[in-house]
Design an enzyme around this catalytic site. Structure first.
Site, mmCIF file in Angstrom:
data_model
loop_
_atom_site.group_PDB
_atom_site.id
_atom_site.type_symbol
_atom_site.label_atom_id
_atom_site.label_comp_id
_atom_site.label_asym_id
_atom_site.label_seq_id
_atom_site.Cartn_x
_atom_site.Cartn_y
_atom_site.Cartn_z
ATOM 1 C CG HIS A 130 -35.748 94.275 55.567
ATOM 2 N ND1 HIS A 130 -36.626 93.478 56.134
ATOM 3 C CD2 HIS A 130 -34.496 93.395 55.716
ATOM 4 C CE1 HIS A 130 -36.135 92.277 56.548
ATOM 5 N NE2 HIS A 130 -34.954 92.261 56.455
ATOM 6 C CG HIS A 204 -32.448 93.680 60.363
ATOM 7 N ND1 HIS A 204 -31.280 92.924 60.056
ATOM 8 C CD2 HIS A 204 -33.381 92.854 59.618
ATOM 9 C CE1 HIS A 204 -31.476 91.757 59.082
ATOM 10 N NE2 HIS A 204 -32.761 91.960 58.804
ATOM 11 C CD GLU A 340 -35.467 90.345 60.865
ATOM 12 O OE1 GLU A 340 -36.181 90.969 59.975
ATOM 13 O OE2 GLU A 340 -34.793 89.572 60.542
HETATM 14 C C1 BGC Z 1 -34.497 88.377 56.184
HETATM 15 C C2 BGC Z 1 -33.480 87.841 55.224
HETATM 16 C C3 BGC Z 1 -32.727 88.512 54.531
HETATM 17 C C4 BGC Z 1 -32.157 89.502 55.714
HETATM 18 C C5 BGC Z 1 -31.236 90.611 54.918
HETATM 19 C C6 BGC Z 1 -33.758 89.213 57.377
HETATM 20 O O1 BGC Z 1 -34.733 89.786 57.937
HETATM 21 O O2 BGC Z 1 -35.141 87.516 56.934
HETATM 22 O O3 BGC Z 1 -34.054 86.836 54.413
HETATM 23 O O4 BGC Z 1 -31.787 88.271 53.789
HETATM 24 O O5 BGC Z 1 -32.973 90.146 56.834
HETATM 25 O O6 BGC Z 1 -30.234 91.014 55.971
#
Ligand code: BGC
Length: 378
Positions: A130, A204, A340
């Site tokens: 991310h 998110h 997402e």
């Molecule tokens: C991911 C997860 C991650 C999470 C963190 C998600 O988008 O797929 O693996 O732990 O984000 O908030």
């Protein structure tokens, strides 16, 4: 004579009033404090006449509240979040945030572009997740708001400098949130770069349509005949697998809790669902990708996107340490789920996956929409 003048004035007033078009959407702005490094943060509330309300802060472009009408005539806040800015600054769950430069994982935090290797921040074991430790979720965006064509619009801009978190190129990013008068939240992403880079922007928000302690009774449909199996580090193996006959088959609506405990090496690796589904009709532009519904609240959310994939994450890493907004409780295991819309994870290292490269002169431009309706329960 006096009476006539008064009558004429009243008549003129009525005429001018009837020319004023009725407002269907509204915007309010207020301060949301300052960050630890003294940057001012604002909070915008976009609302419409049906009662839907989206609250967004300029820190991380985070959706902190999303109120939608429920079946009993009230409103449900359908996203997880915190009360204070400092909780968002401390948080590592990406509640409600904009994600960039690259949503999801890049293996070992490394990739090559035109033969040059780039090393990114490794913030998820040895992987990059991310956008790194200070991704787009942890910066303050410039903001401006307006009402355009019956939509309440919030425009957010951010300049990600060359080599920020290890990524090449000065990247100018614009994200536009818009609330329509008929309960749709639109998100449009645009970006340009001055050096070749990679990019995979997403949102998110963690959804819980009813406010129940977990999301296992929510029903989900994904317009996706296949998904990407992952290795032990949640990096796609490169295979695009059919969902048919597996717990990953959401082509017909089913409760999330139905198969999540099935014996399956993929569910074991993800601690539940934490995978990327490959959407159907990939060249068809904006199309329906997912439908999430919850019977007790009567709320249905439909997700539209022009992206090739969707990561469905069932909140498996929520571990009871995040404080719940407007409450003394904590967010527990699977208390929210993310949908997402995005490109495939680790694409910069998988030549068979659709490209996520952006070159100077090109414009990155994508769209996702979240549409809320009430279920017809009878
Ligand atoms: C991911 C997860 C991650 C999470 C963190 C998600 O988008 O797929 O693996 O732990 O984000 O908030």
């Amino acid at each position: 004579m006096k009476r006539l003048i008064v009558l004429l004035l009243v008549f003129a007033g009525l005429c001018s009033c009837s020319q004023v078009t009725k407002k269907n959407v509204f915007i309010e702005k207020e301060s949301f404090g300052t960050t630890a490094d003294e940057k001012k943060v604002d909070r915008y509330t976009l609302s419409n006449l049906l009662g839907m309300k989206v609250v967004i802060i300029t820190y991380g472009g985070i959706i902190t509240h999303l109120y939608v009408p429920n079946a009993t005539g009230g409103l449900n806040d359908v996203v997880l979040g915190y009360d204070s800015l400092s909780d968002y600054e401390k948080g590592s769950s990406y509640f409600g945030a904009l994600i960039g430069r690259y949503g999801n994982r890049i293996a070992n935090g490394k990739f090559k572009l035109d033969g040059v290797e780039y090393t990114l921040v490794q913030n998820n074991g040895k992987n990059h997740l991310h956008g790194g430790t200070k991704g787009f979720d942890k910066v303050v965006w410039d903001a401006s708001s307006s009402i355009e064509n019956d939509k309440a619009v919030l425009k957010l801009n951010y300049l990600s400098k060359d080599m920020e978190e290890g990524y090449p190129g000065n990247l100018k990013v614009e994200v536009v949130y818009a609330l329509t008068k008929d309960n749709k939240l639109e998100v449009e992403y645009k970006a340009t770069t001055d050096k070749k880079t990679v990019l995979n922007l997403t949102q998110h928000a963690y959804f819980n349509l009813s406010g129940a302690k977990d999301i296992l009774n929510h029903e989900l449909m994904l317009n996706a005949p296949s998904y990407l199996p992952v290795d032990e580090n949640l990096i796609p193996t490169g295979e695009i697998a059919s969902v048919a006959g597996t717990a990953f088959d959401f082509t017909s609506s089913k409760a999330i809790g139905r198969d999540v405990l099935k014996e399956d090496i993929q569910l074991e690796r993800g601690l539940g669902y934490d995978h990327c589904w490959v959407l159907d009709d990939s060249n068809k532009g904006l199309r329906s990708a997912a439908i999430l519904k919850e019977i007790n609240s009567g709320i249905q959310m439909e997700v539209f996107t022009d992206q090739p994939a969707i990561q469905f994450y069932s909140g498996n890493f929520l571990d009871g340490t995040n404080p719940m907004k407007q409450s003394d409780s904590l967010y527990n295991y699977r208390s929210g789920l993310c949908l997402e819309t995005q490109h495939f994870p680790n694409s910069p290292n998988e030549s068979s996956f659709p490209s996520t490269e952006l070159s100077p002169g090109e414009v990155y431009s994508t769209k996702t929409q979240f549409k809320f309706i009430l279920l017809n329960r009878f």
